[in-house]
Scaffold this motif. Structure first.
Motif, PDB file in Angstrom:
ATOM      1  N   SER A 100      26.109   0.087  21.180  1.00 31.31           N
ATOM      2  CA  SER A 100      24.937   0.859  20.760  1.00 31.31           C
ATOM      3  C   SER A 100      24.821   0.960  19.234  1.00 31.31           C
ATOM      4  N   ARG A 101      25.903   0.612  18.497  1.00 36.20           N
ATOM      5  CA  ARG A 101      25.861   0.725  17.032  1.00 36.20           C
ATOM      6  C   ARG A 101      25.994  -0.636  16.353  1.00 36.20           C
ATOM      7  N   ALA A 102      25.703  -1.702  17.114  1.00 36.36           N
ATOM      8  CA  ALA A 102      26.012  -3.056  16.617  1.00 36.36           C
ATOM      9  C   ALA A 102      24.892  -3.697  15.800  1.00 36.36           C
ATOM     10  N   ILE A 128      35.660   7.207  15.767  1.00 33.00           N
ATOM     11  CA  ILE A 128      34.313   6.720  15.472  1.00 33.00           C
ATOM     12  C   ILE A 128      33.564   7.702  14.570  1.00 33.00           C
ATOM     13  N   ARG A 129      33.779   8.996  14.825  1.00 32.20           N
ATOM     14  CA  ARG A 129      33.009   9.984  14.059  1.00 32.20           C
ATOM     15  C   ARG A 129      33.622  10.280  12.702  1.00 32.20           C
ATOM     16  N   PHE A 130      34.948  10.228  12.599  1.00 32.88           N
ATOM     17  CA  PHE A 130      35.609  10.632  11.348  1.00 32.88           C
ATOM     18  C   PHE A 130      36.585   9.574  10.839  1.00 32.88           C
ATOM     19  N   PRO A 131      36.140   8.338  10.607  1.00 33.26           N
ATOM     20  CA  PRO A 131      37.100   7.291  10.208  1.00 33.26           C
ATOM     21  C   PRO A 131      37.822   7.605   8.895  1.00 33.26           C
ATOM     22  N   ARG A 132      37.115   8.246   7.949  1.00 29.34           N
ATOM     23  CA  ARG A 132      37.753   8.552   6.665  1.00 29.34           C
ATOM     24  C   ARG A 132      38.921   9.526   6.872  1.00 29.34           C
ATOM     25  N   LEU A 133      38.666  10.549   7.716  1.00 29.31           N
ATOM     26  CA  LEU A 133      39.721  11.531   7.971  1.00 29.31           C
ATOM     27  C   LEU A 133      40.874  10.909   8.750  1.00 29.31           C
ATOM     28  N   VAL A 134      40.526  10.042   9.698  1.00 30.47           N
ATOM     29  CA  VAL A 134      41.573   9.370  10.475  1.00 30.47           C
ATOM     30  C   VAL A 134      42.465   8.581   9.518  1.00 30.47           C
ATOM     31  N   PRO A 155      30.677   0.749  10.818  1.00 37.00           N
ATOM     32  CA  PRO A 155      30.431   2.066  11.425  1.00 37.00           C
ATOM     33  C   PRO A 155      30.604   2.004  12.944  1.00 37.00           C
ATOM     34  N   GLY A 156      31.388   2.951  13.462  1.00 35.49           N
ATOM     35  CA  GLY A 156      31.603   3.000  14.909  1.00 35.49           C
ATOM     36  C   GLY A 156      32.606   1.976  15.411  1.00 35.49           C
ATOM     37  N   THR A 188      39.891  -2.526  29.159  1.00 36.43           N
ATOM     38  CA  THR A 188      40.349  -2.601  27.765  1.00 36.43           C
ATOM     39  C   THR A 188      40.426  -1.193  27.171  1.00 36.43           C
ATOM     40  N   ASP A 189      41.266  -1.076  26.181  1.00 35.17           N
ATOM     41  CA  ASP A 189      41.498   0.207  25.514  1.00 35.17           C
ATOM     42  C   ASP A 189      40.297   0.511  24.610  1.00 35.17           C
ATOM     43  N   PRO A 190      39.574   1.619  24.855  1.00 36.39           N
ATOM     44  CA  PRO A 190      38.372   1.890  24.058  1.00 36.39           C
ATOM     45  C   PRO A 190      38.674   2.240  22.607  1.00 36.39           C
TER      46      PRO A 190
END
Ligand SMILES: Cc1cc2nc3c(=O)[nH]c(=O)nc-3n(C[C@H](O)[C@H](O)[C@H](O)COP(=O)(O)OP(=O)(O)OC[C@H]3O[C@@H](n4cnc5c(N)ncnc54)[C@H](O)[C@@H]3O)c2cc1C
Length: 383
Positions: free
Chosen positions: A219-221, A333-339, A197-198, A274-276
């Motif tokens: 923050s999500r680790a 980060i918010r919509f990985p399934r849709l991505v 996640p994230g 670095t590329d976020p």
């Protein structure tokens, strides 16, 4: 014994940023001192993916130090069926960073750069007409100092230039597998979008091992280790041994990031470049060094412009692009399934991504091409 030695330029850190700067200044006939805390070659926790766009920045061939040449990216969502993004030409070269970074540094040394490795810088002091850089047993005086000392940069810390940075937490293991297992990964990278996640998890093949890792916003680790283990178990690798394992921060900068101050410049990870979206940092480490070199040359020769020009150039050529990547990363980060759905259903998206990896386009152009947020939402509604 405390030695006082004078230099025009002292570079701290012999990673891709520091080595490239030493090389670029060497080409201009400017000798530099590079101080590196480790003895080279040194291990660096990294997937070691050098995209074609990063390799193309260099004016020499890196194939001698490439472990594998990647022409296929297998994307999955939460360990499901893959979407294969392919290309007939190399997309990414995988490298072991001890070998790659040493190779870059040796190039710089051939052009006159002086390397002192095993020298950890402990203090930086800006003076009126010089900078003092201290290690445990020496002090060096220089007209300017360049912080190419990575995510935990002492230069950024000592000069209070470490604001405006967010971190991705990443973990990685170098996993030695049987030859037939390794053969299955030849020329192919795996990226899973949902299991962390994230963030995402990856497999990057090397000559004798697999670099398997995962990263997400710091923050999500909390459950990163557990989810990483889940990813590792899902790979159905037979017997394996873990040759090395570690965790490291990946710094990404936010608005108003300071990369120049007085007689100091920051490059690469020290500057948070670095590329976020992808965590790719080698490209901007090399690029920032190449942007800094002419500014430093002008400064040393008294030509027009000052070191502050570096800030403007980085803002224009790198930070603007990272801002776009940050926006894309938010959706990711918010919509990985849709991505993943968009990626697997629309050839247009993979073609655009491939062009970014190859350096044929940038995020700003891609955003325009897909019609910005409106275009992405349109795509979603059509799926
Ligand atoms: C798990 C993981 C996977 C990654 N995968 C990729 C990838 O596949 N592709 C990609 O492009 N990027 C990747 N990155 C990011 C990439 O590793 C960095 O962006 C890149 O190394 C930045 O290069 P640099 O030269 O700025 O810093 P570094 O490579 O970190 O080099 C900094 C150097 O400074 C030295 N140093 C530090 N402090 C001192 C001191 N006080 N005195 C003297 N020397 C000092 C260090 O020893 C080091 O050699 C990954 C990062 C992580 C953590």
């Amino acid at each position: 014994m405390l030695l006082k030695q004078n230099y025009d330029v002292v570079v701290i850190g012999a990673g891709p940023a520091g080595a490239t700067l030493a090389y670029e200044l060497g080409k201009k006939g400017i000798g530099v001192l590079v101080l590196e805390k480790e003895k080279l070659p040194r291990y660096k926790c990294c997937a070691g993916g050098v995209t074609s766009k990063a390799a193309n920045l260099l004016d020499f061939d890196i194939s001698a130090v490439a472990e594998d040449v990647i022409c296929e990216v297998a994307f999955t969502f939460n360990l499901g069926n893959p979407f294969l993004g392919q290309h007939s030409e190399p997309l990414i070269y995988t490298v072991m960073r001890d070998v790659f970074d040493h190779f870059l540094m040796q190039r710089a040394q051939r052009l006159g750069a002086m390397l002192m490795d095993g020298k950890r810088v402990t203090q930086i002091q800006l003076g009126g007409d010089s900078v003092e850089i201290s290690t445990a047993d020496s002090t060096f005086r220089s007209r300017l100092v360049v912080g190419a000392d990575g995510a935990y940069s002492i230069v950024a810390r000592e000069l209070s230039m470490n604001r405006g940075i967010e971190y991705i937490t990443a973990i990685e293991s170098e996993i030695v597998v049987a030859e037939d297992d390794l053969a299955k990964w030849k020329s192919r990278v795996r990226i899973d979008l949902g299991v962390i996640p994230g963030g995402y998890a990856w497999v990057f093949p090397k000559r004798g091992q697999l670099s398997i890792g995962a990263g997400c916003r710091a923050s999500r680790a909390r459950h990163l280790n557990r989810n990483y283990q889940k990813f590792l178990n899902s790979l159905s690798i037979g017997n394996y041994t873990i040759a090395r394992s570690g965790s490291h921060l990946i710094p990404t900068c936010t608005e108003g990031r300071l990369v120049w101050q007085d007689r100091a410049l920051l490059l690469g990870d020290a500057a948070g470049l670095t590329d976020p979206l992808t965590g790719e940092g080698i490209y901007n480490a090399i690029r920032s060094a190449q942007l800094a070199a002419p500014v430093i040359e002008n400064y040393l020769t008294g030509a027009a412009g000052g070191l502050q020009d570096y800030q403007q150039i980085v803002d224009k050529k790198i930070i603007t692009e990272l801002r776009m990547a940050r926006t894309l990363a938010k959706y990711f980060i918010r919509f990985p399934r849709l991505v993943f759905r968009i990626l697997s259903k629309s050839d247009r998206v993979w073609r655009a991504e491939r062009k970014v990896i190859l350096g044929e386009t940038d995020y700003a152009a891609v955003n325009e091409e897909v019609g910005g947020l409106k275009g992405i939402l349109g795509q979603l509604l059509r799926l």
